[in-house]
Design a protein around this motif. Structure first.
Motif, PDB file in Angstrom:
ATOM      1  N   UNK A 191       0.851  -1.184   0.000  1.00 24.75           N
ATOM      2  CA  UNK A 191       0.000   0.000   0.000  1.00 24.75           C
ATOM      3  C   UNK A 191       0.890   1.238   0.000  1.00 24.75           C
ATOM      4  N   UNK A 192       0.380   2.313  -0.534  1.00 26.20           N
ATOM      5  CA  UNK A 192       1.160   3.541  -0.609  1.00 26.20           C
ATOM      6  C   UNK A 192       0.235   4.741  -0.541  1.00 26.20           C
ATOM      7  N   UNK A 193       0.805   5.865  -0.160  1.00 24.77           N
ATOM      8  CA  UNK A 193       0.094   7.138  -0.102  1.00 24.77           C
ATOM      9  C   UNK A 193       0.750   8.075  -1.114  1.00 24.77           C
ATOM     10  N   UNK A 194      -0.034   8.599  -2.045  1.00 22.41           N
ATOM     11  CA  UNK A 194       0.514   9.434  -3.105  1.00 22.41           C
ATOM     12  C   UNK A 194      -0.284  10.732  -3.201  1.00 22.41           C
ATOM     13  N   UNK A 195       0.310  11.699  -3.870  1.00 27.32           N
ATOM     14  CA  UNK A 195      -0.333  12.991  -4.098  1.00 27.32           C
ATOM     15  C   UNK A 195       0.252  13.603  -5.354  1.00 27.32           C
ATOM     16  N   UNK A 196      -0.592  14.206  -6.176  1.00 27.50           N
ATOM     17  CA  UNK A 196      -0.110  14.835  -7.401  1.00 27.50           C
ATOM     18  C   UNK A 196       0.799  16.004  -7.056  1.00 27.50           C
ATOM     19  N   UNK A 247       0.700   7.071 -10.382  1.00 28.26           N
ATOM     20  CA  UNK A 247      -0.259   6.315  -9.574  1.00 28.26           C
ATOM     21  C   UNK A 247      -1.543   7.111  -9.347  1.00 28.26           C
ATOM     22  N   UNK A 248      -1.415   8.429  -9.213  1.00 25.57           N
ATOM     23  CA  UNK A 248      -2.609   9.263  -9.102  1.00 25.57           C
ATOM     24  C   UNK A 248      -3.456   9.124 -10.361  1.00 25.57           C
TER      25      UNK A 248
END
Length: 547
Positions: free
Chosen positions: A321-326, A348-349
């Motif tokens: 799992x991962x947390x991403x942001x543009x 990924x976004x």
């Protein structure tokens, strides 16, 4: 105080070209959704030369001030796209969603393209591109991109996309993703600033919906910004006389709009006076006094950026799992590790948006025409605070690089975080995938010392949230705090929250983790029409013993 004038029904369109089928048609001649101009941090991308029809404008909702009658509003809830039982959609729902498949669908790369893994300018292994990974020529197996690098480096994994070389096109995969995928005009348009402008002849410059509940009616207007509120939502016993400023136009500490300039906290987005945070009773950061309202917000921001954002975390059973942001300002000439992290995070976004499109019908704000779901995923900013989605992160559950579940999260300091969207792809429903992702989200929030997780729910599903997932109705003290922040809400929805600090919540999370490891969970089902994810519009699936 003002009332709403009945609006004329008018066809409107979203700022996005992708929002074609939605049922919100209320509009008003006072406002125009102008072309969403680029955010200043993306100036290096020269968006103006890329986007077609930059002068398009859309009529959106507004109101009349101090006269008229209360407008009649049509309520709507989020809708899920038709399931895979529709044969015409079965191919879409059965496709694997990976970064490679996203590029293949865009025509940027093609299946069976030859690739090499390059290290120190030396070819280590060869393979060919597939939708779900790379087919290695030495072992004749399709493995993930990270597995391909691990295979080449005997277990070492760092920056696979930067070392995979597209033989026929003479470039590395990372650069191809950046220039051909992320700099496409369509992709740039999804990242733009949502500019909402009043018409020149507008009689009213204020928003058409309450900041707290997102519905219309009798609203009180802020004197400094377009925001409007229901007095009941604000807990007002009587209408204030004279000039009234909303919670977003006053200092969070002294409660006034002056004197002195107000600064906006980079994390919680509340405003403050420098003199107030530098007072002995308020914690402050001497190194960055204008970025954060206090030490707790600075610590939350640093923890997310340094320990969670872009970090690929492995779970039991081969899941990650991962947390991403543009991020809008990656410099292609910056150091390799930073460029790899930003480029893959942005990719990924983009893939997460295709997953949300698959799960939900377009959710369009009836007053501005803005695509809410898309704007949240791309954390798009706006000059209209109610539709300003800066600060949203996307949490992603994957297995073998394939996207399974996606959630949108925004952290408002240590008091609470909100999660307006969360869903699982059709082909993975009924397998308790959502519980895996939710457990990780809650664990990460606890590490940030966040006290509550807040969600919107349709009334019909409130018992499910309470009985199965440990949520409760918003308590009065939390609601008093929540109305001071910009949170996403839908008309007729019910706010619920889950405490992340008490013993019961921690115990429930532990049981969820154990259930994930043991292959058991709370929601059970099978078949395409059985949903095992948090959809705000649908009844919970029936449980089957043979799932």
């Amino acid at each position: 105080m003002r009332k709403r004038k009945q609006k004329r029904i008018l066809e409107v369109s979203s700022c996005s070209s992708e929002s074609q089928d939605y049922d919100s048609r209320y509009s008003d001649p006072d406002y125009v959704a102008g072309t969403s101009y680029q955010r200043s941090s993306r100036k290096d991308f020269n968006i103006n030369t890329c986007i077609n029809n930059p002068n398009q404008a859309t009529e959106v909702g507004s109101s009349r001030r101090n006269n008229g009658v209360v407008a009649t509003r049509r309520r709507r809830i989020l809708r899920r796209r038709p399931g895979a039982s529709n044969k015409s959609n079965r191919g879409v729902f059965s496709k694997k969603r990976t970064i490679l498949s996203w590029m293949i669908d865009l025509g940027i790369i093609f299946e069976d393209m030859r690739v090499w893994y390059i290290r120190d300018k030396e070819k280590i292994i060869e393979g060919t591109i597939k939708r779900d990974g790379v087919r290695c020529n030495c072992c004749h197996k399709v493995i993930t991109v990270y597995g391909f690098e691990e295979h080449a480096n005997e277990g070492h994994v760092k920056e696979p996309y930067a070392h995979i070389y597209l033989v026929d096109w003479g470039c590395h995969l990372l650069g191809w993703i950046y220039y051909k995928g992320l700099l496409r005009p369509e992709e740039l348009a999804r990242c733009e600033f949502n500019l909402v402008e009043p018409r020149k002849d507008a009689s009213d410059l204020n928003d058409d919906a309450c900041m707290i509940c997102a519905d219309g009616g009798d609203l009180i207007c802020c004197e400094k910004c377009p925001s409007t509120f229901h007095p009941d939502c604000m807990g007002m016993k009587k209408i204030p006389q004279g000039e009234w400023l909303c919670p977003f136009c006053i200092c969070k500490f002294c409660g006034t709009g002056g004197p002195g300039d107000l600064h906006e906290c980079k994390q919680c987005q509340r405003r403050y006076h420098l003199d107030c945070i530098n007072s002995p009773r308020q914690p402050s950061s001497p190194d960055s006094p204008t970025k954060f309202c206090g030490k707790s917000c600075e610590e939350v921001f640093s923890e997310i950026q340094e320990k969670h954002l872009g970090v690929r975390k492995e779970l039991a059973g081969g899941y990650t799992w991962s947390l991403v942001q543009m991020k809008l300002d990656p410099d292609p000439h910056s150091n390799g590790e930073f460029l790899h992290e930003i480029t893959i995070g942005n990719s990924k976004v983009s893939v997460a948006w295709t997953v949300m499109e698959e799960i939900f019908m377009p959710v369009i704000d009836r007053y501005t025409g803005i695509n809410i779901t898309q704007s949240v995923i791309y954390n798009r900013e706006s000059n209209l605070r109610r539709v300003n989605f800066r600060g949203f992160y996307t949490a992603i559950l994957e297995r073998n690089d394939e996207f399974i579940s996606v959630a949108s999260i925004r952290v408002h300091g240590t008091k609470f975080a909100e999660m307006p969207f969360i869903g699982t792809r059709e082909r993975f429903r009924g397998r308790r995938m959502l519980q895996k992702l939710l457990a990780q989200i809650e664990s990460a929030l606890r590490m940030l010392n966040v006290e509550n997780l807040v969600i919107p729910s349709v009334p019909e599903l409130v018992p499910m949230w309470i009985n199965k997932y440990g949520f409760t109705h918003i308590e009065s003290n939390l609601m008093t705090e929540l109305i001071k922040y910009n949170t996403l809400m839908f008309p007729s929805a019910v706010r619920l929250h889950k405490s992340l600090v008490n013993h019961a919540a921690a115990s429930a999370a532990t049981k969820t983790d154990e259930a994930n490891k043991n292959g058991t969970g709370l929601v059970r089902g099978k078949g395409y029409e059985k949903l095992a994810f948090f959809d705000l519009n649908l009844e919970p699936p029936k449980e089957d013993d043979d799932a």
